[in-house]
Design a protein around this motif. Structure first.
Motif: not given
Length: 120
Positions: A36-63
């Motif tokens: 998942w990515f997001r883009q706020a008005p007037g800002k660049e797109r940023e990564g929010v979260s990711c999940i691996s194909s095997t469903n065993d690894t995730t990552s999140y933006a600090n925010s």
């Protein structure tokens, strides 16, 4: 050619919750990392979260750590983003994306986005 369609966006008050869903057109997505990515008005797109194909690894933006949770259902070709304790700064268009080769650093397929507005 994968097609990704997001849903679940809308208007929510600060402190509220939403669940975003993304449906992918082909079962081959089971071999892709999904993010998942997001883009706020007037800002660049940023990564929010990711999940691996095997469903065993995730990552999140600090925010969003501790407030958002990513999950996927490979049987249904879907990925979800559970968002809790939403803040006005979470207002953005949210996009899901599929990445075959990397952990969401270079997605090859994107949805069109769903708008999340956090406001009282």
């Amino acid at each position: 050619q994968l097609q990704l369609v997001e849903s679940g966006g809308g208007l929510v008050q600060p402190g509220g919750s939403l669940r975003l869903s993304c449906t992918v057109s082909d079962s081959s997505v089971r071999g892709y990392a999904l993010g998942w990515f997001r883009q706020a008005p007037g800002k660049e797109r940023e990564g929010v979260s990711c999940i691996s194909s095997t469903n065993d690894t995730t990552s999140y933006a600090n925010s969003v750590k501790g407030r958002f949770t990513i999950s996927r259902d490979n049987a249904k070709n879907m990925v979800f983003l559970h968002m809790n304790d939403l803040k006005p700064e979470d207002t953005a268009v949210y996009y899901c994306a599929a990445d075959l080769f990397y952990f969401c650093s270079a997605p090859g397929y994107w949805g069109r986005g769903t708008l999340v507005t956090v406001s009282s």
